[in-house]
Design an enzyme around this catalytic site. Structure first.
Site, PDB file in Angstrom:
ATOM      1  N   SER A 171      -4.092 -10.905  -7.338  1.00  0.00           N
ATOM      2  CA  SER A 171      -3.561 -11.153  -5.973  1.00  0.00           C
ATOM      3  C   SER A 171      -3.864 -12.749  -5.740  1.00  0.00           C
ATOM      4  CB  SER A 171      -4.122 -10.377  -4.732  1.00  0.00           C
ATOM      5  OG  SER A 171      -3.404 -10.756  -3.725  1.00  0.00           O
ATOM      6  N   THR A 172      -4.385 -13.051  -4.906  1.00  0.00           N
ATOM      7  CA  THR A 172      -4.840 -14.503  -4.557  1.00  0.00           C
ATOM      8  C   THR A 172      -5.458 -15.110  -5.916  1.00  0.00           C
ATOM      9  OG1 THR A 172      -5.114 -13.966  -2.421  1.00  0.00           O
ATOM     10  CG2 THR A 172      -5.848 -16.227  -3.082  1.00  0.00           C
ATOM     11  N   HIS A 198       0.393  -9.606  -6.757  1.00  0.00           N
ATOM     12  CA  HIS A 198       0.730  -9.593  -5.308  1.00  0.00           C
ATOM     13  C   HIS A 198       1.450 -11.141  -5.082  1.00  0.00           C
ATOM     14  CE1 HIS A 198      -2.467  -6.769  -4.058  1.00  0.00           C
ATOM     15  NE2 HIS A 198      -1.715  -6.109  -4.642  1.00  0.00           N
ATOM     16  N   MET A 291      -7.629 -10.765  -2.877  1.00  0.00           N
ATOM     17  CA  MET A 291      -8.199 -10.138  -1.512  1.00  0.00           C
ATOM     18  C   MET A 291      -8.021  -8.729  -1.769  1.00  0.00           C
ATOM     19  SD  MET A 291      -7.035 -12.800   1.553  1.00  0.00           S
ATOM     20  CE  MET A 291      -5.365 -12.596   1.145  1.00  0.00           C
ATOM     21  N   ASP A 294      -7.243  -3.558  -3.692  1.00  0.00           N
ATOM     22  CA  ASP A 294      -6.167  -3.118  -4.345  1.00  0.00           C
ATOM     23  C   ASP A 294      -6.473  -3.057  -5.969  1.00  0.00           C
ATOM     24  OD1 ASP A 294      -3.712  -1.822  -5.036  1.00  0.00           O
ATOM     25  OD2 ASP A 294      -2.726  -3.795  -4.914  1.00  0.00           O
TER      26      ASP A 294
END
Length: 350
Positions: A171-172, A198, A291, A294
């Site tokens: 993600s991030t 993401h 973050m 997940d």
């Protein structure tokens, strides 16, 4: 009492600067230290104010956000959150900026017109708090000398074929992390690679193209029904879900729009869970920076099925949320630069 985290706002629109300041006002321990209308002013204020975070538009007249970012990273490395626009050119610039040191971005087109930018308040606040809490400076630029046709290629792994598929979730900070991991993978792994990052719809094709240009394996955006093949990475389209299924003995990806049924699109848990079901002990799961949590449940399912599991360590993860949540189910927690060699070792036994 510790001082408030200081944020510098950079946008050529006075309306957007004021709106962003109002979005941040409810956050305890966060203050707007200054504002800049262009890249030149941003570089100067970063030197003078030494902010904890810069929120910067990519597209500005004069010195644009990309040039300002490069100057900031060379002179005074500072966490940067980008405000971007979803166009073909905008996606390219955004991904270049993430490779150059920006930690994350917000797609302004999600708000509609500039007058509706207040609708981005929840996501901007979430990302600001996550970046400030992480305490991470931008990581060093990824090594990009491993592209096909550039320099001496690494020898292929002498694959034993023990694993069919490697599933990677991020993600991030993920686009930059993927640029560190995937180009470092040698050919001959014997396993296909599937990726859930993401990212908003529309950015994935450009991400896959940039990874493909730098890698010794093929990388492209996945389409429904694509086979999972050795020496190829399929990146789940942003805004869609992707799973791996076994049909007539072969692995394929299923890609669809779930119309917001899950929080994350693509979902790392959904992809890793499907890999556990389809490949069992011939699956490998990897959870990188991001973050939230997940990926933790999906990695647990891979381990329960007899597969292998790695997570990125806190020392290199831009945001340690996802790796931390999944760490209990991983065999090893490794710094980013050691993940590709570990995967090569698992798959090739070298």
């Amino acid at each position: 009492m510790s001082r408030a985290a200081r944020v510098l706002l950079v946008d050529d629109s006075a309306f957007v600067r004021r709106a962003t300041a109002r979005m941040l006002a409810p956050l305890d321990g966060v203050e707007v230290a200054g504002a800049a209308a262009n890249g030149e002013e941003a570089v100067r204020l970063v030197r003078e104010l030494r902010p904890d975070l810069v929120i910067m538009d990519v597209n500005m007249p004069g010195m644009d956000g990309m040039e300002a970012l490069e100057r900031i990273m060379s002179e005074q490395p500072t966490p940067v959150l980008l405000l971007s626009s979803l166009t073909r050119e905008g996606a390219e610039v955004t991904l270049r900026a993430l490779e150059a040191g920006a930690l994350d971005f917000v797609d302004k087109t999600d708000a509609g017109t500039v007058m509706d930018i207040h609708g981005l308040a929840p996501v901007i606040r979430e990302k600001v708090l996550a970046i400030l809490r992480s305490g991470h400076l931008p990581p060093p630029a990824p090594r990009l000398d491993a592209a096909r046709g550039a320099g001496e290629p690494a020898p292929p792994v002498a694959s034993t074929g023990r694993y069919e598929v490697i599933a990677i979730g991020a993600s991030t900070g993920g686009p930059r992390a993927l640029t560190e991991v995937i180009p470092a993978l040698p050919p001959g792994l014997g396993a296909g690679i599937v990726v859930a990052q993401h990212i908003p719809a529309g950015f994935t094709e450009t991400l896959a193209e940039r990874l493909d240009q730098r890698s010794r394996i093929r990388v492209r955006e996945a389409r429904d029904g694509d086979p999972v093949l050795p020496d190829q990475a399929l990146v789940a389209p942003g805004g869609h879900q992707m799973t791996v299924v076994r049909e007539d003995g072969a692995l394929r990806v299923h890609v669809w729009d779930d119309h917001g049924e899950r929080l994350h699109r693509p979902s790392v848990d959904l992809l890793l869970g499907s890999v556990a079901k389809a490949a069992g002990m011939r699956a490998v799961g990897v959870v990188l920076t991001g973050m939230g949590s997940d990926g933790a449940e999906g990695l647990k399912r891979i381990r329960s099925a007899g597969g292998r599991a790695l997570v990125e360590s806190a020392e290199t993860a831009v945001i340690d949320g996802m790796p931390r949540a999944a760490r209990a189910f991983a065999e090893r927690s490794l710094p980013l630069q050691r993940i590709a060699p570990a995967l090569a070792d698992m798959c090739g036994g070298v």
